[in-house]
Design a protein around this motif. Structure first.
Motif, PDB file in Angstrom:
ATOM      1  N   SER A  31       5.684   0.225  -9.319  1.00 25.12           N
ATOM      2  CA  SER A  31       5.799   1.428  -8.352  1.00 25.12           C
ATOM      3  C   SER A  31       4.356   1.910  -8.491  1.00 25.12           C
ATOM      4  O   SER A  31       3.571   1.672  -9.232  1.00 25.12           O
ATOM      5  CB  SER A  31       6.901   2.734  -8.967  1.00 25.12           C
ATOM      6  OG  SER A  31       6.469   3.079 -10.114  1.00 25.12           O
ATOM      7  N   ARG A  32       4.265   3.004  -7.502  1.00 27.23           N
ATOM      8  CA  ARG A  32       2.963   3.806  -7.436  1.00 27.23           C
ATOM      9  C   ARG A  32       2.830   4.979  -7.149  1.00 27.23           C
ATOM     10  O   ARG A  32       3.704   5.436  -6.315  1.00 27.23           O
ATOM     11  CB  ARG A  32       2.016   2.788  -6.529  1.00 27.23           C
ATOM     12  CG  ARG A  32       2.502   2.874  -4.967  1.00 27.23           C
ATOM     13  CD  ARG A  32       1.632   1.642  -4.194  1.00 27.23           C
ATOM     14  NE  ARG A  32       0.278   2.109  -4.147  1.00 27.23           N
ATOM     15  CZ  ARG A  32      -0.723   1.135  -3.779  1.00 27.23           C
ATOM     16  NH1 ARG A  32      -0.325  -0.053  -3.331  1.00 27.23           N
ATOM     17  NH2 ARG A  32      -1.917   1.560  -3.709  1.00 27.23           N
ATOM     18  N   ASP A  33       1.925   5.772  -7.310  1.00 27.85           N
ATOM     19  CA  ASP A  33       1.794   7.232  -6.828  1.00 27.85           C
ATOM     20  C   ASP A  33       0.241   7.380  -6.235  1.00 27.85           C
ATOM     21  O   ASP A  33      -1.033   7.203  -7.069  1.00 27.85           O
ATOM     22  CB  ASP A  33       1.824   8.024  -8.148  1.00 27.85           C
ATOM     23  CG  ASP A  33       1.758   9.664  -7.724  1.00 27.85           C
ATOM     24  OD1 ASP A  33       1.276   9.911  -6.731  1.00 27.85           O
ATOM     25  OD2 ASP A  33       2.062  10.430  -8.473  1.00 27.85           O
ATOM     26  N   ARG A  93       0.754  -1.278   0.075  1.00 26.63           N
ATOM     27  CA  ARG A  93       0.144   0.036   0.029  1.00 26.63           C
ATOM     28  C   ARG A  93       0.838   1.395   0.055  1.00 26.63           C
ATOM     29  O   ARG A  93       0.531   2.247  -0.812  1.00 26.63           O
ATOM     30  CB  ARG A  93      -1.052   0.021   1.160  1.00 26.63           C
ATOM     31  CG  ARG A  93      -2.074  -1.129   1.089  1.00 26.63           C
ATOM     32  CD  ARG A  93      -2.868  -0.943   2.298  1.00 26.63           C
ATOM     33  NE  ARG A  93      -2.077  -1.616   3.606  1.00 26.63           N
ATOM     34  CZ  ARG A  93      -2.709  -1.434   4.752  1.00 26.63           C
ATOM     35  NH1 ARG A  93      -3.855  -1.642   4.798  1.00 26.63           N
ATOM     36  NH2 ARG A  93      -2.069  -1.992   5.775  1.00 26.63           N
ATOM     37  N   GLY A  94       1.841   1.126   0.978  1.00 26.53           N
ATOM     38  CA  GLY A  94       2.803   2.492   0.652  1.00 26.53           C
ATOM     39  C   GLY A  94       3.891   2.457   0.156  1.00 26.53           C
ATOM     40  O   GLY A  94       4.758   3.241   0.172  1.00 26.53           O
ATOM     41  N   ALA A  95       4.182   1.457  -0.710  1.00 18.87           N
ATOM     42  CA  ALA A  95       5.197   1.232  -1.748  1.00 18.87           C
ATOM     43  C   ALA A  95       6.581   0.587  -1.028  1.00 18.87           C
ATOM     44  O   ALA A  95       7.559   0.605  -1.759  1.00 18.87           O
ATOM     45  CB  ALA A  95       5.463   2.275  -2.562  1.00 18.87           C
ATOM     46  N   ALA A  96       6.440   0.615   0.141  1.00 19.04           N
ATOM     47  CA  ALA A  96       7.660  -0.212   0.834  1.00 19.04           C
ATOM     48  C   ALA A  96       7.995  -1.430   0.411  1.00 19.04           C
ATOM     49  O   ALA A  96       9.179  -1.645   0.686  1.00 19.04           O
ATOM     50  CB  ALA A  96       7.489   0.270   2.293  1.00 19.04           C
ATOM     51  N   GLY A  97       7.091  -2.422   0.359  1.00 19.94           N
ATOM     52  CA  GLY A  97       7.331  -3.824  -0.093  1.00 19.94           C
ATOM     53  C   GLY A  97       7.098  -3.984  -1.627  1.00 19.94           C
ATOM     54  O   GLY A  97       5.872  -3.466  -2.285  1.00 19.94           O
ATOM     55  N   THR A  98       7.834  -4.872  -2.297  1.00 19.54           N
ATOM     56  CA  THR A  98       7.783  -5.203  -3.542  1.00 19.54           C
ATOM     57  C   THR A  98       8.128  -6.549  -3.695  1.00 19.54           C
ATOM     58  O   THR A  98       8.951  -7.152  -2.979  1.00 19.54           O
ATOM     59  CB  THR A  98       8.539  -4.317  -4.490  1.00 19.54           C
ATOM     60  OG1 THR A  98       9.876  -4.336  -4.358  1.00 19.54           O
ATOM     61  CG2 THR A  98       8.108  -2.747  -4.644  1.00 19.54           C
TER      62      THR A  98
END
Length: 125
Positions: free
Chosen positions: A71-73, A53-58
């Motif tokens: 990635s996400r915005d 959700r917060g882009a910390a995990g991929t």
């Protein structure tokens, strides 16, 4: 509910790059982890990458590690897939997916509830 619309697919030569985008609408997108899948005719849909959700995990399937970046915005409710060093075997319809939940819920179950319609990626050799 979350509605997902992919864009950015197309034809590229092997070794080239494409950037896929997935625009979300509906419920708060920042509540959702998101991912990309791909499918070729006659084969099952394959997981490609996911992002928390917060882009910390991929998380990536081995075949795209070091070539693809998710990635996400959240401000724009959009998730991206940057694809570099494309190979003919990367050609497929690429689908965006999402689900409300934590990263740990993705890692334990890998379940996605919302799906886009897909965008075609063609890689010429």
């Amino acid at each position: 509910q979350v509605q997902l619309v992919e864009s950015g697919g197309g034809l590229v030569q092997a070794g080239g790059s494409l950037r896929l985008s997935c625009a979300a609408s509906g419920r708060t997108f920042s509540d959702c982890y998101a991912g990309w899948f791909r499918q070729v005719p006659g084969k099952e849909r394959e997981f490609v990458a996911a992002i928390s959700r917060g882009a910390a995990g991929t998380y990536y399937v081995d075949s795209v590690k070091d070539r693809f970046t998710i990635s996400r915005d959240n401000a724009k409710a959009t998730v991206f897939l940057q694809m570099n060093s494309l190979k003919p075997e990367d050609a497929a319809v690429y689908y965006c997916a999402a689900a409300a939940g934590s990263w740990s819920s993705f890692l334990s179950a890998g379940k996605f509830d919302y799906w886009g319609q897909g965008t075609q990626v063609t890689v010429s050799s």
